[in-house]
Design a protein around this motif. Sequence first.
Motif, PDB file in Angstrom:
ATOM      1  N   CYS A   1       0.842  -1.201   0.000  1.00  0.00           N
ATOM      2  CA  CYS A   1       0.000   0.000   0.000  1.00  0.00           C
ATOM      3  C   CYS A   1       0.874   1.247   0.000  1.00  0.00           C
ATOM      4  O   CYS A   1       0.398   2.351  -0.231  1.00  0.00           O
ATOM      5  CB  CYS A   1      -0.861   0.012   1.256  1.00  0.00           C
TER       6      CYS A   1
ATOM      7  N   GLY B   1      -2.369  -7.495   6.499  1.00  0.00           N
ATOM      8  CA  GLY B   1      -2.762  -6.904   7.776  1.00  0.00           C
ATOM      9  C   GLY B   1      -4.105  -6.203   7.738  1.00  0.00           C
ATOM     10  O   GLY B   1      -4.675  -5.879   8.787  1.00  0.00           O
ATOM     11  N   CYS B   2      -4.634  -5.935   6.538  1.00  0.00           N
ATOM     12  CA  CYS B   2      -5.929  -5.255   6.412  1.00  0.00           C
ATOM     13  C   CYS B   2      -6.880  -6.016   5.502  1.00  0.00           C
ATOM     14  O   CYS B   2      -7.885  -5.448   5.071  1.00  0.00           O
ATOM     15  CB  CYS B   2      -5.716  -3.852   5.863  1.00  0.00           C
TER      16      CYS B   2
ATOM     17  N   CYS C   1      -4.256   3.117   7.193  1.00  0.00           N
ATOM     18  CA  CYS C   1      -4.085   1.722   7.623  1.00  0.00           C
ATOM     19  C   CYS C   1      -4.839   1.497   8.938  1.00  0.00           C
ATOM     20  O   CYS C   1      -4.566   2.171   9.929  1.00  0.00           O
ATOM     21  CB  CYS C   1      -2.605   1.436   7.824  1.00  0.00           C
TER      22      CYS C   1
HETATM   23  S1  SF4 Z   1      -2.212  -3.513   6.962  1.00  0.00           S
HETATM   24 FE1  SF4 Z   1      -1.708  -1.388   6.687  1.00  0.00          FE
HETATM   25  S2  SF4 Z   1       0.441  -1.409   6.056  1.00  0.00           S
HETATM   26 FE2  SF4 Z   1      -0.354  -3.495   5.749  1.00  0.00          FE
HETATM   27  S3  SF4 Z   1      -1.076  -3.536   3.609  1.00  0.00           S
HETATM   28 FE3  SF4 Z   1      -2.821  -2.963   4.877  1.00  0.00          FE
HETATM   29  S4  SF4 Z   1      -2.848  -0.723   4.864  1.00  0.00           S
HETATM   30 FE4  SF4 Z   1      -0.820  -1.385   4.194  1.00  0.00          FE
END
Ligand code: SF4
Length: 335
Positions: free
Chosen positions: A61, A164-165, A294
Amino acid sequence: MSMFDLEEEKVLAEIEERGARKILLQLPDGLKQEGPRLARLVREKTGAEVFVSATPSWGACDLSLDAAARLKADLLIHYGHNEFLRDGSNGMPVLYVPAKSRHEVLPVVEKAIPLLQGKTIGLATTVQHLHTIPDVAKRLELKGLRVQVPGRGPWAHENGQVLGCDYFGLKRVQANVDSFLIVGSYFHALGAALSVEKPTVQADPFDGTARLLDSDRGRIIRQRYALIEEARRSNSFGIIVSTKPGQSNPQAALSIRNQLEEKGKTAVILYADEVVPEKLMDFTTIEIFVDTACPRLALDDPERFPKPILTRDEMMVAIGAWTWGELLDRGLVRL
Ligand code: SF4
Protein backbone atom coordinates in the motif's frame (compact mmCIF):
# COMPACT_ATOMS: atom_id res chain seq x y z
CA MET A 1 22.52 -16.90 2.91
CA SER A 2 19.50 -14.70 3.52
CA MET A 3 16.52 -16.44 5.09
CA PHE A 4 14.47 -14.84 2.31
CA ASP A 5 14.63 -15.52 -1.41
CA LEU A 6 15.53 -12.13 -2.89
CA GLU A 7 15.37 -13.50 -6.46
CA GLU A 8 18.52 -11.66 -7.58
CA GLU A 9 18.73 -13.48 -10.96
CA LYS A 10 15.14 -12.62 -11.81
CA VAL A 11 15.63 -8.99 -10.76
CA LEU A 12 18.76 -8.61 -12.90
CA ALA A 13 17.02 -10.21 -15.89
CA GLU A 14 14.01 -7.89 -15.50
CA ILE A 15 16.25 -4.82 -15.32
CA GLU A 16 18.04 -5.86 -18.52
CA GLU A 17 14.81 -6.73 -20.29
CA ARG A 18 13.16 -3.42 -19.36
CA GLY A 19 16.32 -1.45 -20.11
CA ALA A 20 16.05 0.33 -16.74
CA ARG A 21 18.90 2.79 -16.04
CA LYS A 22 17.77 4.46 -12.82
CA ILE A 23 16.11 2.42 -10.10
CA LEU A 24 14.51 3.16 -6.75
CA LEU A 25 14.83 0.13 -4.49
CA GLN A 26 12.27 -0.17 -1.68
CA LEU A 27 12.66 -2.74 1.10
CA PRO A 28 10.65 -3.32 4.30
CA ASP A 29 12.50 -2.61 7.54
CA GLY A 30 13.37 -6.27 8.13
CA LEU A 31 15.15 -6.46 4.76
CA LYS A 32 16.73 -2.98 4.62
CA GLN A 33 20.13 -4.41 5.55
CA GLU A 34 20.12 -6.18 2.15
CA GLY A 35 19.82 -2.84 0.33
CA PRO A 36 23.54 -1.99 0.01
CA ARG A 37 24.40 -5.48 -1.27
CA LEU A 38 21.54 -5.49 -3.78
CA ALA A 39 22.45 -1.98 -4.98
CA ARG A 40 26.08 -3.01 -5.56
CA LEU A 41 25.02 -6.17 -7.36
CA VAL A 42 22.63 -4.35 -9.67
CA ARG A 43 25.22 -1.66 -10.48
CA GLU A 44 27.95 -4.19 -11.19
CA LYS A 45 25.81 -6.49 -13.34
CA THR A 46 23.65 -3.98 -15.23
CA GLY A 47 25.32 -0.56 -14.88
CA ALA A 48 22.02 0.92 -13.69
CA GLU A 49 22.09 3.58 -10.94
CA VAL A 50 20.37 2.41 -7.75
CA PHE A 51 18.87 4.57 -5.02
CA VAL A 52 17.92 2.64 -1.88
CA SER A 53 14.89 4.13 -0.16
CA ALA A 54 15.60 4.93 3.50
CA THR A 55 11.98 5.69 4.33
CA PRO A 56 9.65 3.12 5.92
CA SER A 57 7.86 0.66 3.66
CA TRP A 58 4.92 -0.79 5.58
CA GLY A 59 3.23 -2.70 2.80
CA ALA A 60 2.53 -2.70 -0.91
CA CYS A 61 0.00 0.00 0.00
CA ASP A 62 3.06 2.14 0.63
CA LEU A 63 4.68 2.23 -2.81
CA SER A 64 7.16 5.09 -3.25
CA LEU A 65 5.60 6.04 -6.58
CA ASP A 66 5.90 9.80 -6.12
CA ALA A 67 9.50 9.56 -4.89
CA ALA A 68 10.41 7.38 -7.87
CA ALA A 69 8.77 9.86 -10.24
CA ARG A 70 10.61 12.83 -8.66
CA LEU A 71 13.84 10.90 -9.06
CA LYS A 72 12.93 10.29 -12.71
CA ALA A 73 13.56 6.61 -12.07
CA ASP A 74 12.46 4.21 -14.76
CA LEU A 75 11.77 1.32 -12.38
CA LEU A 76 10.63 0.94 -8.78
CA ILE A 77 11.63 -2.39 -7.24
CA HIS A 78 9.47 -3.17 -4.24
CA TYR A 79 10.55 -6.02 -1.97
CA GLY A 80 8.57 -7.89 0.65
CA HIS A 81 5.05 -7.70 -0.76
CA ASN A 82 3.09 -8.63 -3.85
CA GLU A 83 0.86 -6.39 -5.90
CA PHE A 84 -1.78 -4.49 -3.91
CA LEU A 85 -3.22 -1.80 -6.16
CA ARG A 86 -4.08 -2.94 -9.66
CA ASP A 87 -4.72 0.59 -10.91
CA GLY A 88 -2.91 2.78 -8.38
CA SER A 89 0.30 3.38 -10.31
CA ASN A 90 1.21 6.84 -11.58
CA GLY A 91 2.68 5.20 -14.67
CA MET A 92 5.85 4.18 -12.84
CA PRO A 93 6.77 0.57 -13.69
CA VAL A 94 6.92 -1.53 -10.50
CA LEU A 95 8.65 -4.86 -10.03
CA TYR A 96 7.36 -6.73 -6.95
CA VAL A 97 9.61 -9.25 -5.25
CA PRO A 98 7.68 -10.94 -2.40
CA ALA A 99 10.83 -12.36 -0.73
CA LYS A 100 9.71 -15.90 0.02
CA SER A 101 10.79 -17.13 3.43
CA ARG A 102 13.20 -20.03 3.81
CA HIS A 103 12.16 -20.56 7.45
CA GLU A 104 10.85 -24.04 8.15
CA VAL A 105 7.14 -24.07 8.96
CA LEU A 106 6.29 -27.70 9.76
CA PRO A 107 7.92 -27.82 13.23
CA VAL A 108 5.85 -24.85 14.43
CA VAL A 109 2.73 -26.20 12.74
CA GLU A 110 3.19 -29.39 14.82
CA LYS A 111 3.20 -27.19 17.94
CA ALA A 112 0.04 -25.40 16.78
CA ILE A 113 -2.00 -28.54 16.05
CA PRO A 114 -2.96 -29.28 19.70
CA LEU A 115 -4.30 -25.71 20.01
CA LEU A 116 -6.67 -26.03 17.04
CA GLN A 117 -10.34 -26.65 17.74
CA GLY A 118 -12.69 -28.90 15.74
CA LYS A 119 -12.04 -30.92 12.65
CA THR A 120 -12.18 -28.34 9.86
CA ILE A 121 -9.39 -25.80 9.77
CA GLY A 122 -9.17 -22.59 7.75
CA LEU A 123 -5.53 -22.23 6.72
CA ALA A 124 -3.96 -18.96 5.62
CA THR A 125 -0.63 -17.19 5.65
CA THR A 126 1.30 -14.20 4.34
CA VAL A 127 2.92 -13.93 0.95
CA GLN A 128 6.31 -14.98 2.43
CA HIS A 129 5.02 -18.45 3.33
CA LEU A 130 2.35 -19.04 0.66
CA HIS A 131 4.50 -21.69 -1.04
CA THR A 132 4.29 -23.80 2.15
CA ILE A 133 0.49 -24.10 2.11
CA PRO A 134 0.42 -27.50 0.31
CA ASP A 135 2.86 -29.03 2.82
CA VAL A 136 1.05 -27.55 5.83
CA ALA A 137 -2.32 -28.73 4.50
CA LYS A 138 -0.89 -32.25 4.00
CA ARG A 139 0.45 -32.29 7.57
CA LEU A 140 -2.93 -31.24 8.97
CA GLU A 141 -4.71 -33.87 6.88
CA LEU A 142 -2.33 -36.56 8.14
CA LYS A 143 -3.61 -35.66 11.63
CA GLY A 144 -7.18 -36.33 10.49
CA LEU A 145 -8.13 -32.66 9.99
CA ARG A 146 -9.96 -31.20 7.01
CA VAL A 147 -8.38 -28.08 5.50
CA GLN A 148 -10.04 -25.17 3.80
CA VAL A 149 -7.83 -22.58 2.13
CA PRO A 150 -9.73 -19.27 1.75
CA GLY A 151 -9.93 -17.53 -1.59
CA ARG A 152 -8.36 -14.17 -2.35
CA GLY A 153 -9.55 -10.84 -1.04
CA PRO A 154 -9.64 -7.39 -2.65
CA TRP A 155 -5.98 -6.65 -1.79
CA ALA A 156 -4.55 -10.05 -0.91
CA HIS A 157 -4.41 -11.36 -4.45
CA GLU A 158 -3.56 -15.02 -3.83
CA ASN A 159 -5.67 -17.86 -2.44
CA GLY A 160 -4.76 -18.43 1.19
CA GLN A 161 -3.04 -15.04 1.51
CA VAL A 162 -3.81 -12.56 4.26
CA LEU A 163 -2.65 -8.97 4.61
CA GLY A 164 -2.76 -6.90 7.78
CA CYS A 165 -5.93 -5.26 6.41
CA ASP A 166 -7.46 -7.98 4.23
CA TYR A 167 -9.11 -11.00 5.84
CA PHE A 168 -12.10 -11.11 3.50
CA GLY A 169 -11.20 -14.64 2.36
CA LEU A 170 -11.34 -15.87 5.98
CA LYS A 171 -14.67 -14.20 6.59
CA ARG A 172 -16.16 -15.93 3.54
CA VAL A 173 -15.23 -19.42 4.79
CA GLN A 174 -15.69 -18.94 8.53
CA ALA A 175 -19.16 -20.55 8.58
CA ASN A 176 -17.59 -23.76 7.25
CA VAL A 177 -14.56 -24.04 9.57
CA ASP A 178 -14.14 -24.74 13.28
CA SER A 179 -10.94 -22.74 13.80
CA PHE A 180 -8.25 -20.93 11.83
CA LEU A 181 -4.53 -21.54 11.60
CA ILE A 182 -2.48 -18.53 10.53
CA VAL A 183 1.15 -19.22 9.65
CA GLY A 184 3.06 -15.97 10.12
CA SER A 185 3.73 -13.06 12.43
CA TYR A 186 1.67 -11.99 15.45
CA PHE A 187 0.62 -8.87 13.51
CA HIS A 188 -1.01 -10.92 10.74
CA ALA A 189 -2.53 -13.54 13.04
CA LEU A 190 -3.97 -10.90 15.38
CA GLY A 191 -5.61 -9.20 12.40
CA ALA A 192 -7.28 -12.52 11.59
CA ALA A 193 -8.44 -12.96 15.20
CA LEU A 194 -10.00 -9.46 15.07
CA SER A 195 -11.76 -10.22 11.79
CA VAL A 196 -13.39 -13.60 12.42
CA GLU A 197 -15.36 -15.06 15.28
CA LYS A 198 -13.76 -18.52 15.31
CA PRO A 199 -10.76 -19.54 17.45
CA THR A 200 -7.55 -18.40 15.76
CA VAL A 201 -4.15 -19.99 16.28
CA GLN A 202 -0.86 -18.43 15.21
CA ALA A 203 2.11 -20.54 14.13
CA ASP A 204 5.12 -18.25 13.93
CA PRO A 205 7.92 -19.68 11.77
CA PHE A 206 10.26 -16.84 12.76
CA ASP A 207 10.39 -17.53 16.50
CA GLY A 208 8.99 -21.08 16.48
CA THR A 209 6.08 -20.36 18.84
CA ALA A 210 2.39 -21.23 18.54
CA ARG A 211 -0.46 -19.64 20.44
CA LEU A 212 -4.21 -19.27 20.61
CA LEU A 213 -5.26 -15.64 20.21
CA ASP A 214 -8.74 -15.70 21.77
CA SER A 215 -7.76 -13.78 24.91
CA ASP A 216 -5.91 -11.13 22.84
CA ARG A 217 -9.05 -10.73 20.79
CA GLY A 218 -11.24 -10.34 23.87
CA ARG A 219 -8.91 -7.78 25.45
CA ILE A 220 -8.74 -5.63 22.31
CA ILE A 221 -12.49 -5.78 21.69
CA ARG A 222 -13.18 -4.53 25.22
CA GLN A 223 -10.63 -1.74 24.72
CA ARG A 224 -12.19 -0.72 21.39
CA TYR A 225 -15.68 -0.64 22.87
CA ALA A 226 -14.50 1.74 25.61
CA LEU A 227 -12.85 4.04 23.02
CA ILE A 228 -16.02 4.18 20.94
CA GLU A 229 -17.99 5.17 24.03
CA GLU A 230 -15.46 7.94 24.70
CA ALA A 231 -15.79 9.15 21.11
CA ARG A 232 -19.59 9.33 21.48
CA ARG A 233 -19.13 11.82 24.35
CA SER A 234 -16.46 13.92 22.56
CA ASN A 235 -16.90 17.07 20.48
CA SER A 236 -13.70 17.73 18.55
CA PHE A 237 -12.31 15.30 15.95
CA GLY A 238 -9.23 15.13 13.69
CA ILE A 239 -9.71 12.81 10.71
CA ILE A 240 -6.45 11.49 9.31
CA VAL A 241 -6.02 10.94 5.57
CA SER A 242 -2.86 9.22 4.35
CA THR A 243 -0.79 10.35 1.38
CA LYS A 244 0.22 6.71 0.76
CA PRO A 245 -1.25 5.50 -2.53
CA GLY A 246 -2.88 2.35 -1.15
CA GLN A 247 -4.16 3.93 2.06
CA SER A 248 -5.45 7.28 0.91
CA ASN A 249 -9.21 7.68 1.34
CA PRO A 250 -10.19 11.37 1.33
CA GLN A 251 -13.80 10.52 0.42
CA ALA A 252 -14.23 8.52 3.63
CA ALA A 253 -12.77 11.42 5.61
CA LEU A 254 -15.12 13.96 4.02
CA SER A 255 -18.10 11.72 4.67
CA ILE A 256 -17.17 11.26 8.35
CA ARG A 257 -16.58 15.01 8.75
CA ASN A 258 -20.01 15.77 7.28
CA GLN A 259 -21.73 13.25 9.54
CA LEU A 260 -19.98 14.69 12.60
CA GLU A 261 -20.94 18.24 11.63
CA GLU A 262 -24.57 17.18 11.20
CA LYS A 263 -24.43 16.09 14.83
CA GLY A 264 -23.09 19.50 15.92
CA LYS A 265 -19.48 18.31 16.43
CA THR A 266 -16.35 19.96 15.03
CA ALA A 267 -13.99 18.05 12.76
CA VAL A 268 -10.90 18.82 10.70
CA ILE A 269 -9.16 16.65 8.10
CA LEU A 270 -5.43 16.06 8.64
CA TYR A 271 -3.22 14.97 5.73
CA ALA A 272 -0.12 12.96 6.63
CA ASP A 273 2.50 10.67 5.13
CA GLU A 274 3.61 8.94 8.32
CA VAL A 275 1.12 9.11 11.19
CA VAL A 276 3.51 9.91 14.02
CA PRO A 277 1.98 10.09 17.52
CA GLU A 278 4.31 12.93 18.59
CA LYS A 279 3.12 15.08 15.66
CA LEU A 280 -0.52 14.58 16.57
CA MET A 281 0.23 16.10 19.99
CA ASP A 282 0.55 19.48 18.27
CA PHE A 283 -3.20 19.45 17.61
CA THR A 284 -4.06 20.22 21.20
CA THR A 285 -7.75 21.06 20.68
CA ILE A 286 -8.60 17.70 19.11
CA GLU A 287 -10.09 15.14 21.49
CA ILE A 288 -10.37 12.11 19.20
CA PHE A 289 -8.40 11.12 16.08
CA VAL A 290 -10.01 9.09 13.31
CA ASP A 291 -7.80 6.87 11.18
CA THR A 292 -8.97 6.46 7.56
CA ALA A 293 -5.54 5.09 6.56
CA CYS A 294 -4.09 1.72 7.62
CA PRO A 295 -6.58 0.38 10.21
CA ARG A 296 -3.73 -1.19 12.18
CA LEU A 297 -2.48 2.28 13.18
CA ALA A 298 -5.46 2.62 15.46
CA LEU A 299 -5.86 -1.00 16.53
CA ASP A 300 -2.28 -1.98 17.38
CA ASP A 301 -0.74 -0.22 20.37
CA PRO A 302 -3.31 2.60 20.73
CA GLU A 303 -1.44 3.63 23.89
CA ARG A 304 1.30 5.07 21.62
CA PHE A 305 -1.08 7.90 20.72
CA PRO A 306 -1.61 10.97 22.90
CA LYS A 307 -5.40 10.84 22.41
CA PRO A 308 -7.84 8.06 21.49
CA ILE A 309 -7.65 7.02 17.83
CA LEU A 310 -10.52 5.13 16.15
CA THR A 311 -10.75 3.39 12.81
CA ARG A 312 -13.15 4.62 10.15
CA ASP A 313 -15.49 1.69 10.88
CA GLU A 314 -15.44 2.31 14.63
CA MET A 315 -16.45 5.92 13.96
CA MET A 316 -19.53 4.60 12.15
CA VAL A 317 -20.58 3.10 15.50
CA ALA A 318 -19.67 6.25 17.46
CA ILE A 319 -21.73 8.36 15.02
CA GLY A 320 -24.66 5.94 15.35
CA ALA A 321 -24.66 4.82 11.70
CA TRP A 322 -23.82 1.20 12.64
CA THR A 323 -24.42 -0.88 15.75
CA TRP A 324 -21.58 -2.46 17.69
CA GLY A 325 -22.86 -5.88 16.51
CA GLU A 326 -22.66 -4.77 12.87
CA LEU A 327 -19.05 -3.70 13.40
CA LEU A 328 -18.15 -7.09 14.88
CA ASP A 329 -19.91 -8.85 11.96
CA ARG A 330 -17.79 -6.90 9.49
CA GLY A 331 -14.63 -7.46 11.57
CA LEU A 332 -12.53 -4.78 13.23
CA VAL A 333 -9.82 -4.80 10.54
CA ARG A 334 -10.84 -3.39 7.17
CA LEU A 335 -9.01 -0.90 5.00
S1 SF4 B 1 -2.21 -3.51 6.96
FE1 SF4 B 1 -1.71 -1.39 6.69
S2 SF4 B 1 0.44 -1.41 6.06
FE2 SF4 B 1 -0.35 -3.50 5.75
S3 SF4 B 1 -1.08 -3.54 3.61
FE3 SF4 B 1 -2.82 -2.96 4.88
S4 SF4 B 1 -2.85 -0.72 4.86
FE4 SF4 B 1 -0.82 -1.39 4.19
